[in-house]
Design an enzyme around this catalytic site. Sequence first.
Site: not given
Ligand code: GLN
Length: 610
Positions: A64, A67, A188, A240, A258
């Site tokens: 993420s 993003k 993505y 988040y 993650v």
């Molecule tokens: N690829 C992961 C997802 O969308 C990324 C999520 C994350 O890093 N919080 O589930």
Amino acid sequence: MRTVVDTILAEVFERCRDNRDGTLADYIPELAEVPPDTFSLCVATADGHVYEAGSSDVEFTIQSISKPLTYGLALADRGADAVAAKIDVEPSGEPFNEISLDPVTERPRNPMINAGAITAASLVAGEPADRFERIRRCYSAYAGRDLGIDHDVYASEARTGHRNRAIGHMLRSFGIITDDPEDAVDLYFRQCSITVTSRDLALMAATLANNGTNPLTGDCALAPEHVERVLSVMTSCGMYDAAGDWIARVGLPAKSGVGGGVMAVLPGQIGIAVHSPRLDAHGNSVRGVQACRELSKALELHFLHVGRAARSAIRSSYTVAQATSRQRRTDDERAALAAHGDRARVYELHGDLLFAGAESAVRSVEAQSETVDAVVVDLHRVDEVSDVARRMLANLRDNLEAQGRACAFVDPEGHLGAVASSVDPATRSGRVLVDLDSALEWAESVVLDRHCLVGRVPESVEPAAHPLFSALRTDQVASLVPRLAVVEYPGGTTVVRRGDPAIGIALILSGRVSTTVTGPNGTTHRITTFAAGMTFGELPTLTGSGYLADIRADTPLRLAVLTPELFAELGASAPDVKVALLERLTESAYKQLDTVIRGLGAKGPILAVP
Ligand code: GLN
């Protein structure tokens, strides 16, 4: 050499090292396979120096943390308005993968939750086949090296990412995504699988801290006009549903993934990266959060930390009674400046002139404006002037002029937008002057025009009336004058060069000359300016040494020269004349020295006495 930063980094690393709380992300099968205890910590400065602790060259998937980068690319490709029409910037307080839109706007709440991130990916320009390569290149520009992708992680997520597909189809059904949602979701997944090290991530953060330009390669990853918005959403939504706690305890725009990475930015200063794969319930790296808290505290990075209230930008302030220009003055002028020089005040400003510094400086100048006829605002030590500060300075000048007071700026770098006028303060167009001395001379002339009605530098003097001869008897003058050589120079010509042998004691009959030196960078500095009724060249004539500086005619110049031969001969033929001349020269030399020493005190001591 081990620096304080290395020590602090090592201490933070040690304090976090044994924290084994949290679990690996296992909803992407491949992520459950990574070594859980890898740990590294990097700090990159906005000019590209990287401090590292732990295994900072281990690659992991960006997840993420991609993003904000793709959001920035969408902003650059589509413009802020078009992106805002699809993605809001409100914190959601929801888990990152919530299948939701804002019930009122029917848009993803922000680009840091998956709904917003998938929408941002859909907004990247280009043919579907080229878009991933554009994203990969963009991230590589942030990192300053060519980044790869972890195909296993990508395949693993592509196989199992039903929830993200659900989000993609929801976005399609609400018309947020208008093309095939599978393409956007696939893009993505791929961007999430790009691999970085924590060193890369620190440099990516430093690139944001450096307003979008990678400090090592000089490549622009994101145009400055979009950096503020990207950092804004990182601040409000980057962690988040833990965003509130993060702001309170770390206080930096940040993004976690993650894969165990965390990237944080202190705008203008540094980027931080941590890698540690065990995650807390929010999906944030446990040691990542802990290390950022500790680092923020140890390095005092919280962006709302109030170090000190803004101070005035005024470095020093003095009047032209205290510090004079290098224009040599007549006795009457000197006396007038000593008596009335407090009617012209100089304000030397320094540092970055942003709102608060400019406001207090302008307020101080205005508070004293009743007591002065002329104000000089010296910006030559100012690094940067913000738009609002520029407006405030222009307004200050207008207000002073409306009150009948004169105002000039010293602005050699053109911070105010006006080009500084020439070295000659007589052509003071717009009164933006290139150096402090020209401005002092200008301020003195304002004072002298009001307060020195007699004894000003004359337009021209006849040789017999030259002040050098004031102590001589008329008959002595009458026999000396015919022996002087009268010479003329057009304006702009060099009269003598540094090192030349003495031409004699030069009596200025009309015009102006300046002694100048050329600095190492080729710029010319004025040392002293002389006008009608003054002399120059005494030192080389008396000591037989060469000239110490170039001497240049600022205007058409007329001199009467008492040659070294004549001066030497006077010792035998008219010793009383020679003594009278020497007395006069000595007196004038001491007066000049006195003026120089007073000025040093006012403009700030060159040597501090303990
Ligand atoms: N690829 C992961 C997802 O969308 C990324 C999520 C994350 O890093 N919080 O589930």
